[in-house]
Design a protein around this motif. Sequence first.
Motif, short mmCIF file in Angstrom:
data_model
loop_
_atom_site.label_atom_id
_atom_site.label_comp_id
_atom_site.label_asym_id
_atom_site.label_seq_id
_atom_site.Cartn_x
_atom_site.Cartn_y
_atom_site.Cartn_z
N LEU A 1 0.80 -1.11 -0.03
CA LEU A 1 0.00 0.10 -0.04
C LEU A 1 0.91 1.34 0.08
O LEU A 1 0.55 2.27 -0.71
CB LEU A 1 -1.00 0.03 1.29
N TYR A 2 1.90 1.20 0.54
CA TYR A 2 2.99 2.59 0.92
C TYR A 2 3.55 2.50 -0.62
O TYR A 2 3.67 3.55 -0.83
CB TYR A 2 4.00 2.29 1.82
N ASP A 3 3.89 1.54 -0.99
CA ASP A 3 4.70 1.28 -2.31
C ASP A 3 3.95 2.04 -3.61
O ASP A 3 4.40 2.66 -4.27
CB ASP A 3 5.38 0.21 -2.52
N LEU A 4 2.79 1.43 -3.42
CA LEU A 4 1.72 1.64 -4.78
C LEU A 4 0.81 2.63 -4.61
O LEU A 4 0.57 3.10 -5.72
CB LEU A 4 1.33 0.16 -5.13
N LEU A 5 0.46 2.82 -3.41
CA LEU A 5 -0.82 3.67 -3.17
C LEU A 5 -0.59 4.82 -1.95
O LEU A 5 -1.72 5.33 -1.66
CB LEU A 5 -2.02 2.94 -2.88
N ARG B 1 -6.02 -14.91 3.49
CA ARG B 1 -6.62 -15.84 2.57
C ARG B 1 -5.89 -15.98 1.53
O ARG B 1 -5.29 -16.94 0.96
CB ARG B 1 -7.90 -15.46 1.86
N ALA B 2 -5.31 -14.78 0.67
CA ALA B 2 -4.37 -14.53 -0.47
C ALA B 2 -2.87 -15.10 0.22
O ALA B 2 -2.40 -15.00 1.14
CB ALA B 2 -4.08 -13.06 -1.03
N ASP B 3 -2.21 -15.73 -0.76
CA ASP B 3 -0.92 -16.35 -0.82
C ASP B 3 -0.19 -15.05 -0.44
O ASP B 3 -0.05 -14.03 -1.24
CB ASP B 3 -0.35 -17.03 -1.85
N GLY B 4 0.82 -15.15 0.34
CA GLY B 4 1.80 -13.88 0.72
C GLY B 4 2.29 -13.28 -0.48
O GLY B 4 2.74 -12.09 -0.64
N GLU B 5 2.75 -14.13 -1.44
CA GLU B 5 3.68 -13.84 -2.62
C GLU B 5 2.68 -12.89 -3.48
O GLU B 5 3.08 -12.61 -4.43
CB GLU B 5 4.18 -14.88 -3.08
N GLN B 6 1.29 -13.29 -3.35
CA GLN B 6 0.24 -12.71 -4.29
C GLN B 6 0.01 -11.46 -3.86
O GLN B 6 -0.72 -10.58 -4.67
CB GLN B 6 -0.82 -13.54 -4.39
N ILE B 7 0.28 -11.03 -2.83
CA ILE B 7 -0.28 -9.72 -1.88
C ILE B 7 0.07 -8.61 -2.88
O ILE B 7 -0.71 -7.69 -3.14
CB ILE B 7 -0.15 -9.63 -0.54
N TYR B 8 1.26 -8.40 -3.26
CA TYR B 8 2.01 -7.12 -3.98
C TYR B 8 1.21 -7.31 -5.27
O TYR B 8 0.71 -5.98 -5.62
CB TYR B 8 3.48 -7.44 -3.97
N GLU B 9 1.08 -8.29 -6.03
CA GLU B 9 0.18 -8.34 -7.22
C GLU B 9 -0.89 -7.68 -7.24
O GLU B 9 -1.54 -7.18 -7.99
CB GLU B 9 0.50 -9.80 -7.65
N ALA B 10 -1.88 -8.24 -5.86
CA ALA B 10 -3.31 -8.06 -5.77
C ALA B 10 -3.28 -6.56 -5.66
O ALA B 10 -4.25 -6.03 -6.17
CB ALA B 10 -3.72 -8.86 -4.73
N ILE B 11 -2.54 -5.79 -4.70
CA ILE B 11 -2.49 -4.39 -4.42
C ILE B 11 -2.17 -3.76 -5.70
O ILE B 11 -2.83 -2.59 -5.90
CB ILE B 11 -1.48 -4.10 -3.41
N SER B 12 -1.13 -4.11 -6.81
CA SER B 12 -0.78 -3.57 -7.89
C SER B 12 -2.18 -3.64 -8.72
O SER B 12 -2.47 -2.65 -9.55
CB SER B 12 0.21 -4.28 -8.47
N PHE C 1 -5.19 -3.50 -7.95
CA PHE C 1 -6.24 -2.48 -7.46
C PHE C 1 -5.69 -1.10 -7.83
O PHE C 1 -6.64 -0.25 -7.95
CB PHE C 1 -6.30 -2.66 -5.97
N SER C 2 -4.38 -0.99 -7.58
CA SER C 2 -3.80 0.47 -7.88
C SER C 2 -3.98 0.61 -9.33
O SER C 2 -4.53 1.76 -9.55
CB SER C 2 -2.47 0.31 -7.35
N ASP C 3 -3.92 -0.15 -10.33
CA ASP C 3 -4.24 0.05 -11.90
C ASP C 3 -5.59 0.37 -12.00
O ASP C 3 -6.07 1.26 -12.73
CB ASP C 3 -3.77 -1.16 -12.48
N ALA C 4 -6.50 -0.51 -11.30
CA ALA C 4 -7.92 0.03 -11.36
C ALA C 4 -8.34 1.27 -10.86
O ALA C 4 -8.96 2.07 -11.33
CB ALA C 4 -8.79 -1.34 -10.43
N LEU C 5 -7.84 1.67 -9.63
CA LEU C 5 -7.88 3.17 -9.14
C LEU C 5 -7.48 3.98 -10.17
O LEU C 5 -8.01 5.04 -10.25
CB LEU C 5 -7.32 3.13 -7.86
N ARG C 6 -6.19 4.09 -10.52
CA ARG C 6 -5.77 4.98 -11.20
C ARG C 6 -6.50 5.33 -12.57
O ARG C 6 -6.17 6.14 -13.50
CB ARG C 6 -4.08 4.58 -11.59
N SER C 7 -7.00 4.10 -13.18
CA SER C 7 -7.71 4.13 -14.42
C SER C 7 -8.71 4.96 -14.42
O SER C 7 -9.21 5.70 -15.50
CB SER C 7 -8.33 2.72 -14.74
#
Length: 480
Positions: free
Chosen positions: A394-398, A456-467, A469-475
């Motif tokens: 969240l800090y890094d992407l949003l 629920r999400a795999d720890g390694e998927q979390i950054y991709e998930a927020i990424s 969401f960030s793309d959706a928000l910035r769109s």
Amino acid sequence: MDWKPNRKSQIPVYKQIAQYFEQRIANGEFPAGSLLPSERLLSKELQVNRSTIVAAYEELRSLGIVESLQGKGTIVSRNIWGSASKRVPNWEKLIETGSFLPNTKVMRSIRKETYDLDLIDLASGELSPDLSASRYFRKIMATQEFNYHVGYDHPQGSLQLRETIAVHLQAYRNISATPASILITSGAQQALYLIVQCLLQPGDAIAIEDPSYCYSLPLFKSAGIRAFLLPVDEQGIHPDDVVELYKKHRIKMVFLNPNFQNPNGSYLSLERRKRILEISSYYGIPIVEDDPYSLTAFGDIEVATLKSMDQSGSVLYISSLSKIMASGLRIGWILGPQKVIERLADAKQQIDFGHSIIPEWIANQFLSSQDFSLHLHRLRDALAYNRDKIVFSLYDLLDDQVEFLAPEGGIHIWCKVKADIDEKLLLRESIRRGVVYVPGSIFGTQKGCARFTFGRADGEQIYEAISRFSDALRSFDKSK
């Protein structure tokens, strides 16, 4: 035809058409055996799609009012007033008029999308398979002898499990309990349902947090309960708000989730805990403490439950193994005065004749084993890692787009989106990009918020998930 459907009405057009013909048939304007206008002609006359007329005639057919004759069309049933008439149940009408309300459309849609599509899941409030205790369950079933009685069990649930839970509550949550004061339930959800059905009446007023998981539950409205809101900040509710609601609405009960609250992750401060217990004791207002997360505290934080501080017996304590073992185990419990527990147990027995003995046996074996402590440490470390991962993301992407509180336990993080964007559109765009979460309005009155679940999400998927969401928000910025 002079009549036209009212397109501004909340009643669907096809239902208006069906009701119109039902009334004319009842008045004798269309006698038994008479032909109704063709679907094509009627759709043209009323200026609606033909499918709308088909739906209207199907509604009348389900009521036994009309029937279809091949090559002729739709006629008024010849036996409409006779005993020989065969009628198809109007299931749709029964569904719409039932007293138990469905979940919101958004929640039903999220569940469907989560099941049907390949999404990164930040919506489901459960543990991922690798964080659950399933491997210990397999070990128990493979190595231990099943020795439970296989008939109907005690109305309050297995005595062995209740004894084990009493020991567990003292050791892990500093709560004194006896087996007689515990009722085993099918998770915390059933516990809430039993309390509402057995201890409250239609028209009663209660207080719930805003935001809160309870806000998303239609069971209060189904029971005719009036729910009033207690605003929540980073330290939980303000206790004096309870006094104000009591004086204004005579609230009968307060529902609280004080430890790493769902959805906003807040922890009710010690000062406020003491004050809410004082208020409860002074006014005689019961508190229902829903505590699924206290054992997930990260680091060395000491978590005190309201029940452990309760000196007057005013707290009904609910917890479960869903967030620390596995949601599918369906083991929860209510701790309270014995008379209350007996009343709730009687109601539960009417619903399901008691709990299933298989999950009770597994839960008892695991809770009483050394493996439970090992699992709990492993779970806390993993959840803390996931929390750190989502906070970093969240800090890094949003960082410039959202505000959030980093929780010290639990499985949820609550984000406030700074931009004024329609929640439904943002969710839809996020799903399109491959991530699902729960919009904040599901949980209360706060707009522009999102609940991300990191259990629920795999720890390694979390950054991709927020990424995503960030793309959706910035769109939405690009579309302006």
